[in-house]
Design a protein around this motif. Sequence first.
Motif, PDB file in Angstrom:
ATOM      1  N   THR A   1      40.490 -34.741 -56.642  1.00 43.09           N
ATOM      2  CA  THR A   1      41.798 -35.219 -56.192  1.00 43.09           C
ATOM      3  C   THR A   1      41.848 -36.744 -56.110  1.00 43.09           C
ATOM      4  O   THR A   1      42.841 -37.367 -56.514  1.00 43.09           O
ATOM      5  N   HIS A   2      40.783 -37.370 -55.606  1.00 40.72           N
ATOM      6  CA  HIS A   2      40.817 -38.799 -55.306  1.00 40.72           C
ATOM      7  C   HIS A   2      40.161 -39.667 -56.373  1.00 40.72           C
ATOM      8  O   HIS A   2      40.405 -40.872 -56.407  1.00 40.72           O
ATOM      9  N   ASP A   3      39.304 -39.110 -57.207  1.00 37.00           N
ATOM     10  CA  ASP A   3      38.557 -39.915 -58.176  1.00 37.00           C
ATOM     11  C   ASP A   3      38.926 -39.508 -59.598  1.00 37.00           C
ATOM     12  O   ASP A   3      39.097 -38.326 -59.895  1.00 37.00           O
ATOM     13  N   ARG A   4      39.026 -40.509 -60.461  1.00 39.55           N
ATOM     14  CA  ARG A   4      39.337 -40.234 -61.862  1.00 39.55           C
ATOM     15  C   ARG A   4      38.122 -39.627 -62.561  1.00 39.55           C
ATOM     16  O   ARG A   4      36.983 -39.920 -62.194  1.00 39.55           O
ATOM     17  N   PRO A   5      38.352 -38.801 -63.581  1.00 34.55           N
ATOM     18  CA  PRO A   5      37.222 -38.189 -64.299  1.00 34.55           C
ATOM     19  C   PRO A   5      36.239 -39.221 -64.830  1.00 34.55           C
ATOM     20  O   PRO A   5      35.017 -38.982 -64.811  1.00 34.55           O
ATOM     21  N   GLY A   6      36.747 -40.343 -65.320  1.00 34.29           N
ATOM     22  CA  GLY A   6      35.856 -41.380 -65.834  1.00 34.29           C
ATOM     23  C   GLY A   6      34.938 -41.941 -64.762  1.00 34.29           C
ATOM     24  O   GLY A   6      33.770 -42.262 -65.026  1.00 34.29           O
ATOM     25  N   GLU A   7      35.445 -42.061 -63.533  1.00 33.43           N
ATOM     26  CA  GLU A   7      34.622 -42.563 -62.434  1.00 33.43           C
ATOM     27  C   GLU A   7      33.521 -41.565 -62.078  1.00 33.43           C
ATOM     28  O   GLU A   7      32.378 -41.959 -61.802  1.00 33.43           O
ATOM     29  N   LEU A   8      33.869 -40.292 -62.096  1.00 32.47           N
ATOM     30  CA  LEU A   8      32.867 -39.275 -61.798  1.00 32.47           C
ATOM     31  C   LEU A   8      31.794 -39.236 -62.877  1.00 32.47           C
ATOM     32  O   LEU A   8      30.599 -39.089 -62.583  1.00 32.47           O
TER      33      LEU A   8
ATOM     34  N   SER B   1      36.930 -46.165 -46.519  1.00 34.52           N
ATOM     35  CA  SER B   1      37.108 -45.788 -47.927  1.00 34.52           C
ATOM     36  C   SER B   1      35.787 -45.704 -48.681  1.00 34.52           C
ATOM     37  O   SER B   1      35.575 -44.798 -49.494  1.00 34.52           O
ATOM     38  N   THR B   2      34.868 -46.640 -48.409  1.00 40.58           N
ATOM     39  CA  THR B   2      33.578 -46.618 -49.109  1.00 40.58           C
ATOM     40  C   THR B   2      32.770 -45.378 -48.737  1.00 40.58           C
ATOM     41  O   THR B   2      32.204 -44.701 -49.597  1.00 40.58           O
ATOM     42  N   ALA B   3      32.724 -45.070 -47.426  1.00 37.16           N
ATOM     43  CA  ALA B   3      31.983 -43.890 -46.983  1.00 37.16           C
ATOM     44  C   ALA B   3      32.621 -42.613 -47.510  1.00 37.16           C
ATOM     45  O   ALA B   3      31.922 -41.676 -47.911  1.00 37.16           O
ATOM     46  N   ALA B   4      33.964 -42.560 -47.530  1.00 38.01           N
ATOM     47  CA  ALA B   4      34.650 -41.370 -48.048  1.00 38.01           C
ATOM     48  C   ALA B   4      34.324 -41.163 -49.521  1.00 38.01           C
ATOM     49  O   ALA B   4      34.128 -40.029 -49.976  1.00 38.01           O
ATOM     50  N   ARG B   5      34.237 -42.263 -50.265  1.00 41.55           N
ATOM     51  CA  ARG B   5      33.904 -42.152 -51.686  1.00 41.55           C
ATOM     52  C   ARG B   5      32.482 -41.638 -51.866  1.00 41.55           C
ATOM     53  O   ARG B   5      32.222 -40.769 -52.721  1.00 41.55           O
ATOM     54  N   ILE B   6      31.546 -42.163 -51.084  1.00 40.07           N
ATOM     55  CA  ILE B   6      30.161 -41.679 -51.170  1.00 40.07           C
ATOM     56  C   ILE B   6      30.100 -40.195 -50.850  1.00 40.07           C
ATOM     57  O   ILE B   6      29.410 -39.422 -51.523  1.00 40.07           O
ATOM     58  N   LEU B   7      30.844 -39.790 -49.815  1.00 41.18           N
ATOM     59  CA  LEU B   7      30.846 -38.379 -49.438  1.00 41.18           C
ATOM     60  C   LEU B   7      31.336 -37.505 -50.587  1.00 41.18           C
ATOM     61  O   LEU B   7      30.733 -36.468 -50.896  1.00 41.18           O
TER      62      LEU B   7
END
Length: 688
Positions: free
Chosen positions: A340-347, A268-274
Amino acid sequence: MTDQAVDTGGVQLSGHASTDGHFLGRTRELKELRADIERAGLDTIAGRKAPRARVLLIAGRPGSGRSALAAELVRQVADRYPDGVLRARLGEPDGTPVPAERAARDLLTALGVPVPPGAGEDDLSAALREALSERRALLLLDDAHGADQVDALLPDTPECLVVAVSAGPLTGIADVRPCTLGGLDTKSALELLTRHTGSVRVTVDPRSAESLVEACQGQPAALILAGGWLAARPKSAVADLAKQLHAEGDEGTPLSRVFRLVHDGLPSTAARILRLLSLAPAGLVDPHTASALAGCSIGAARTTLDDFVALGLLRALPSALPQYEVPGCLQPLLRTAAETHDRPGELQLARARMLERTVRLLQSCRAITETDNPQAREKLQGMPRALRFPTPRAAAEWLRAQRPALLACARLAVADGELDTLARRLMSQLVRAMVAHFGTRGAAPDLYGVHQLVLDVAERRGLPRERAAALLNLADVDAGTGRTAEALVRYRAALDAGREANDPYATGRAMESVGGAHLELGDYERAADWFGRALAQRLARDERADAARLYGRIATAHTYAGRYGEAQRGWRAAVAGHRKNGDVASAARALTELARVQEYAGRPEESLRTCQEAAEWARRAEDARLEAAVQLRLADTLEHLGDPAAARLHRGAAERILGDQGETSAEPDTEPEQAMNTCEIRSASPKD
């Protein structure tokens, strides 16, 4: 000339070149493309000389290996073009076209041709054509979005060759040789797969391997990801991957199906970084960028990026510093996954962290050059070790390597519109760092664009002080490159903004600059008037040094207008002001100019006495070049008075002075130029 790569909006996709650099397949296409170079064009067949360079078009979808085929073609024929290979990418990572103006500017820079800052597209295109008119060069234009982009960069000589890469036809460019790509042949596709998985798994189950190639439709980018997925799972069979891909049906492209499989198989951590790499400016990533985006350590980010390289998700760039690129075909897939996977605030938070890290790196990059500044040294020592540069040279190398990403970062930050405070800090530090390492002139083309971005933010946010600063900086460059009329318009706008902000510095600078523009345009009456307005403000604020300088500028305007009496009064006031301020060198220069005006006015005896006084002040100033210039002025005056012997003595004295100092020219120092950042970007917080 050596091969030169120009990054104008992204980075080149590795395509179907294998990890060891061996090119696979496309034998037929390469043969046809090479034959097209030799084939007579329509003009030749009609008995006319070809007016422009031949254009070879390699068309195909992203991920088809079109860029790799173009690179291999260029490698094979580069020796025919002794003046080198120029490369430019004409598409941004987000899919928007790179402005032809920016591409032409970067190509000219790669050719070593000086480019005036702020020049328009037509001027830059003309300059590029002129630079290539006497050369035999090869241009590789990757990811072209249309014929207009290519046409603006097309050389007007048949001695050059243009290889363009695009998704479709370049309608509007005559005699284009198209080569449309599909998938790789099965043999080459299996060999590409084997490079990642090893030969055993393909050899023991050739049918499954062929099924996997079919599922990927022979697309090199999809095969590279599939090979990376299998290489990371040595116990998985090729049949397992083929079944999973076939099970997904026809939803999406082969590349998108393989990408989803690779992404979903990551921790999950690597997928988020990607996914967050979709935010990387210009598709360029280094450990600092990845660390800031993900909020992890630099070491962990470096390890993850190297893992992505092994999976075919990134490509390591050949550079002294660790730097990677996101393949252009993966950019839209990364953006879709992030949305799809990350909220706008996180981005948005990830963007903010990246901008903050970039600001701190730029602060460190600039501070390392200020070795004589105790405050800068103290601030530098207070930074984390990972953000500090060991030497000024290392900082300059980082700044040069990161230039495309830094400029793209500024453009993206301004376009975002929600992080304007960080964007303003970033641009302020970028200007200071580039000036510190490259100088005002060296950084001028890039800084012109940055100041335009500052102006955009200032107008959007209603910040009159910053608007005045940006307008002054832009106008200074316009004036310095001969666009005086455009500069005058901006100086007047800066004056209005300075008055709105109640900023006396910007107001005074603008009034003086308006006068300078009128002087350059030959409107001496208005020039003297505006200098007088600026002088009145300086006197009211008791800014004596600037007031003395302005007396000289008023006198200069009167001299050009032939009003020698008023000019003499102005120079006398300048001399008195410099003397009162204790500025010996400036007083000597002003006396020299007064002597020149007295000679114009038909008073050579007065001019001689003034020159002698100027010589005495120049000796006090201990400025060899100034003293020599005054001696030459004396020699000219004595010539006009009919005393050539004395004139020769003074010329000899000037030569001795210059000889003692190792100087070769006695041109008097001119008034220091107004650097572009004289009126700095007032966007940084006080702590910066």
